[in-house]
Design an enzyme around this catalytic site. Structure first.
Site, short mmCIF file in Angstrom:
data_model
loop_
_atom_site.label_atom_id
_atom_site.label_comp_id
_atom_site.label_asym_id
_atom_site.label_seq_id
_atom_site.Cartn_x
_atom_site.Cartn_y
_atom_site.Cartn_z
N TYR A 48 -6.16 -7.60 -11.00
CA TYR A 48 -4.72 -7.77 -10.83
C TYR A 48 -3.97 -6.50 -11.23
CZ TYR A 48 -0.06 -9.42 -12.33
OH TYR A 48 1.28 -9.57 -12.56
N ASP A 95 -8.96 -14.97 -18.53
CA ASP A 95 -7.66 -15.37 -18.00
C ASP A 95 -7.92 -16.45 -16.96
OD1 ASP A 95 -5.34 -15.58 -16.42
OD2 ASP A 95 -4.71 -13.55 -16.93
N ILE A 127 -5.69 -18.69 -15.53
CA ILE A 127 -4.43 -19.25 -15.04
C ILE A 127 -4.56 -19.86 -13.65
CG2 ILE A 127 -3.09 -17.65 -16.45
CD1 ILE A 127 -2.39 -16.11 -13.92
N LYS A 145 0.68 -20.85 -11.90
CA LYS A 145 -0.12 -20.93 -10.67
C LYS A 145 -0.51 -22.38 -10.35
CE LYS A 145 0.15 -16.49 -10.81
NZ LYS A 145 1.13 -15.76 -9.98
#
Length: 474
Positions: free
Chosen positions: A145, A231, A233, A273
């Protein structure tokens, strides 16, 4: 004497990345089906808008939650007054239970190990402050990202060393690539404090395999001072819950609860998300280390989640009938929309990495490049933005080592808009519009705003922030 601080004037924020520049161009000319039908379609924003009807329906059926009432009585004053930074216990419990449900209750989460933050951005940065000193490094598998260059490095001074992954094996993490990244960090005299992954992956749209997770756990087990941050999410976007394996499950199945590894594994989560609520700014850190929880809780005072938001979402997440239906329906709709994008691209002769999660696809346009270079990738990207009028994210902005890959989002628009995007792209490919430069008139604004960055972007995406900072900051 300088008027502003070095931090305020440094060039390491990452705002000059093509990832953010594409957003800027979209905002100048946004597509609107009525007001601006020929504008740029935003396909660079990983936003989940497919289940708003379910959320809005719940709000209509539960008016007390949205109007800050309990048993018909207003609690506005209670929510408006000062809150300590531990957060509402009712919300933390509801969030912990939702995280468990998201993983089919294969693992449980203790709300006492949660720290609330203003989104995942704040959670990731806070973890960096807790786990590393300025100049220390984290290893990240590529592609990753683009916002991590800001979230992890900009204010913390932490360095990112890429774990170079390849399309040859679907960009999976390998033991060799991990060890090479670790050795590269040591050559740069960087103290490696951890590995950070996104699972499911942004931008790949894939869930981490059992093999990859085992490689990571073997690595941190061997290196006693290294953390693993996962992570997660996008955990609720996996099209099948059984395909997503959380790091918490590895700790449980490998019976690592009573080992030193247990305290060195941390999770970042948010509702941006899975629930499609990025504007609510709800994130969280989950850690089994009490010292990390203590420090992160103190730091969270700089980015709290409002009491009103916590109260509303504690009511929503405590409604188990709603959450069960929402998770199932969200997965179904995301799967259908992903298939729609993949099918549309295949009809044009464009392939994608096989994915099973996320709000985007990792799209292979290598055959459309004029040469196998990042300069050619940028030329193609500019054509897609200015001629096709689609904002997508070039792989170089995600630190991909191979030119020609792009992240394309599908869940932030209607089906009609996605069909229009495919129609535009098909026309472009069919016409063979692959000239080496953009139309002068359309690119003039970009030239003036990034006269310098257009020639250096491929260098920027691979450089370490270490080289951008003044000596005093290193």
């Amino acid at each position: 004497m300088d008027l502003l601080s070095r931090k305020a004037t440094c060039n390491s924020h990452g705002q000059d990345s093509s990832y953010f520049l594409g957003w800027e161009e979209y905002e100048k000319n946004p597509h609107d089906v009525v007001k601006n039908p020929h504008g740029i379609i935003q396909m660079g924003l990983a936003e989940n808008q497919l289940c708003f009807d379910l959320l809005e329906s719940w709000l209509i059926q539960n008016p007390d939650a949205a109007s800050f009432k309990r048993d018909g009585q207003s609690i506005f004053r209670e929510l408006a007054l000062f809150q300590d930074y531990n957060g509402l216990s009712s919300f933390k419990k509801a969030l912990a239970d939702f995280m468990s449900e998201n993983r089919q209750n294969r693992v449980s989460f203790d709300s006492k190990n949660l720290v609330l933050t203003a989104g995942a951005t704040s959670a990731n940065e806070t973890l960096m402050f807790c786990l590393a000193n300025p100049g220390d490094a984290f290893l990240l598998p590529t592609p990753y990202y683009p916002g991590f260059d800001r979230d992890l490095k900009w204010r913390t001074g932490v360095e990112i060393v890429p774990i170079q992954c390849s399309s040859r094996n679907g960009f999976c993490i390998t033991k060799l690539a991990l060890e090479e990244a670790y050795e590269q960090a040591k050559k740069l005299n960087l103290n490696v404090k951890g590995v950070l992954i996104t699972n499911p992956s942004n931008p790949l749209g894939t869930t981490a395999t059992q093999t990859e997770l085992n490689i990571l756990f073997e690595f941190i087990s061997k290196n006693k001072n290294i953390h693993l941050v996962s992570d997660e999410i996008y955990s609720g976007t996996a099209f099948s819950s059984s395909e997503f394996i959380s790091v918490m499950e590895i700790l449980k199945t490998n019976q690592l609860e009573n080992t030193d590894v247990f305290k060195r594994v941390h999770i970042v989560y948010s509702l941006s998300k899975d629930l499609g609520l990025p504007g609510f700014r709800v994130g969280a850190i989950y850690s089994n280390d009490k010292d990390v929880i203590s420090a992160a809780t103190k730091m969270s005072s700089f980015g709290l989640v409002s009491s009103q938001t916590q109260y509303l979402l504690s009511s929503l997440l405590s409604d188990k009938k709603f959450t069960k239906n929402y998770l199932r329906e969200n997965q179904r709709r995301l799967n259908n929309r992903q298939r729609m994008l993949v099918t549309g691209l295949e009809a044009i002769g464009i392939g994608c990495l096989k994915s099973n999660a996320g709000l985007f696809c990792w799209v292979d346009m290598r055959h459309l490049l004029s040469s196998k270079t990042f300069e050619a990738e940028m030329d193609l990207w500019k054509k897609i933005v200015y001629e096709v009028k689609l904002n997508i994210s070039p792989g170089s902005s995600c630190h991909c080592e191979e030119p020609g890959w792009f992240r394309v989002c599908f869940a932030n628009m209607s089906e009609e808009t996605l069909k229009l995007a495919m129609k535009r792209l098909k026309k472009f490919v069919d016409n063979g519009t692959l000239s080496r430069s953009c139309q002068v008139g359309e690119s003039q604004s970009l030239k003036s705003s990034r006269k310098k960055t257009t020639t250096t972007v491929s260098n920027w995406v691979f450089r370490l922030s270490f080289h951008d900072r003044d000596t005093e900051e290193r």
